[in-house]
Motif scaffolding. Structure first.
Motif, PDB file in Angstrom:
ATOM      1  N   THR A   1       0.805  -1.226   0.000  1.00 23.63           N
ATOM      2  CA  THR A   1       0.000   0.000   0.000  1.00 23.63           C
ATOM      3  C   THR A   1       0.839   1.277   0.000  1.00 23.63           C
ATOM      4  OG1 THR A   1      -0.160   0.040   2.411  1.00 23.63           O
ATOM      5  CG2 THR A   1      -1.918  -1.112   1.202  1.00 23.63           C
ATOM      6  N   HIS A   2       2.077   1.203   0.521  1.00 28.67           N
ATOM      7  CA  HIS A   2       2.940   2.385   0.594  1.00 28.67           C
ATOM      8  C   HIS A   2       4.371   1.968   0.258  1.00 28.67           C
ATOM      9  CE1 HIS A   2      -0.487   3.638   3.003  1.00 28.67           C
ATOM     10  NE2 HIS A   2      -0.098   4.887   2.820  1.00 28.67           N
ATOM     11  N   VAL A   3       5.017   2.743  -0.596  1.00 35.06           N
ATOM     12  CA  VAL A   3       6.416   2.493  -0.931  1.00 35.06           C
ATOM     13  C   VAL A   3       7.167   3.821  -0.900  1.00 35.06           C
ATOM     14  CG1 VAL A   3       6.012   0.398  -2.286  1.00 35.06           C
ATOM     15  CG2 VAL A   3       5.930   2.623  -3.399  1.00 35.06           C
ATOM     16  N   PRO A   4       8.414   3.828  -0.441  1.00 36.08           N
ATOM     17  CA  PRO A   4       9.155   5.092  -0.362  1.00 36.08           C
ATOM     18  C   PRO A   4       9.826   5.471  -1.672  1.00 36.08           C
ATOM     19  CG  PRO A   4      10.466   3.323   0.542  1.00 36.08           C
ATOM     20  CD  PRO A   4       9.140   2.717   0.160  1.00 36.08           C
TER      21      PRO A   4
ATOM     22  N   GLU B   1      -4.646   2.566  -5.405  1.00 35.46           N
ATOM     23  CA  GLU B   1      -4.585   2.495  -3.954  1.00 35.46           C
ATOM     24  C   GLU B   1      -3.174   2.742  -3.418  1.00 35.46           C
ATOM     25  OE1 GLU B   1      -5.578  -0.639  -0.363  1.00 35.46           O
ATOM     26  OE2 GLU B   1      -6.541  -0.910  -2.306  1.00 35.46           O
ATOM     27  N   ILE B   2      -2.166   2.302  -4.137  1.00 38.60           N
ATOM     28  CA  ILE B   2      -0.791   2.411  -3.646  1.00 38.60           C
ATOM     29  C   ILE B   2      -0.366   3.883  -3.556  1.00 38.60           C
ATOM     30  CG2 ILE B   2       0.359   2.244  -5.891  1.00 38.60           C
ATOM     31  CD1 ILE B   2       2.382   0.328  -4.317  1.00 38.60           C
ATOM     32  N   GLU B   3       0.370   4.207  -2.495  1.00 40.79           N
ATOM     33  CA  GLU B   3       0.872   5.571  -2.303  1.00 40.79           C
ATOM     34  C   GLU B   3       2.391   5.546  -2.228  1.00 40.79           C
ATOM     35  OE1 GLU B   3      -1.128   7.936   0.759  1.00 40.79           O
ATOM     36  OE2 GLU B   3      -2.776   6.493   0.705  1.00 40.79           O
ATOM     37  N   PHE B   4       3.012   6.534  -2.855  1.00 36.61           N
ATOM     38  CA  PHE B   4       4.453   6.718  -2.768  1.00 36.61           C
ATOM     39  C   PHE B   4       4.726   7.703  -1.639  1.00 36.61           C
ATOM     40  CE2 PHE B   4       3.793   5.127  -6.963  1.00 36.61           C
ATOM     41  CZ  PHE B   4       4.881   4.307  -7.181  1.00 36.61           C
ATOM     42  N   ILE B   5       5.489   7.266  -0.647  1.00 36.46           N
ATOM     43  CA  ILE B   5       5.876   8.146   0.455  1.00 36.46           C
ATOM     44  C   ILE B   5       7.079   8.939  -0.043  1.00 36.46           C
ATOM     45  CG2 ILE B   5       6.594   8.317   2.857  1.00 36.46           C
ATOM     46  CD1 ILE B   5       5.513   5.390   3.158  1.00 36.46           C
TER      47      ILE B   5
END
Length: 138
Positions: free
Chosen positions: A6-9, A51-55
């Motif tokens: 769901t979240h990747v940097p 849905e996926i968010e890039f931090i």
């Protein structure tokens, strides 16, 4: 068990510049942007409808794993699926994106265009190849 990512940097040197690139150039949407006292700014972006968010993390690599923008990424890149790589290539090039090659590359797996953001993070557009039906397949 694990269901999905769901979240990747994504490591950047300037969050505001990265926010401008990912939202105004690539067309992502800003999802979260806040800072708690004594903590770093928490900023996320996402392709619209995903849905996926890039931090978007402000940091520096101790040892940078990224290849130079003109080199092959060696697989160390984010891939963004598109249904028209050539059209998106032209749109993004008009918005100032510097691509590795003068035109998208055709290969057995599809049409791809490689580029980097302003911090050297490798990214690519991928238009997957059309599935072909071989003799004997249903």
């Amino acid at each position: 068990m694990i269901e999905k990512a769901t979240h990747v940097p994504i490591i950047v040197s300037d969050q505001d510049r990265a926010l401008q690139f990912y939202t105004e150039v690539l067309g992502f949407e800003k999802r979260q942007d806040y800072q708690q006292q004594g903590r770093p700014r928490y900023l996320t972006v996402s392709p619209k409808g995903e849905e996926i968010e890039f931090i978007v993390v402000k940091a520096e690599y101790v040892v940078d794993p990224r290849a130079s923008p003109l080199a092959d990424s060696g697989g160390n890149h984010w891939v963004f699926r598109t249904n028209d790589c050539r059209k998106d290539f032209e749109t993004l090039r008009a918005r100032g994106v510097k691509f590795k090659d003068p035109a998208p590359i055709e290969s057995p797996y599809g049409i791809t265009a490689y580029f980097t953001d302003s911090d050297g993070n490798h990214l690519s557009l991928l238009q997957p190849a059309q599935k072909t039906t071989w003799k004997g397949e249903a």
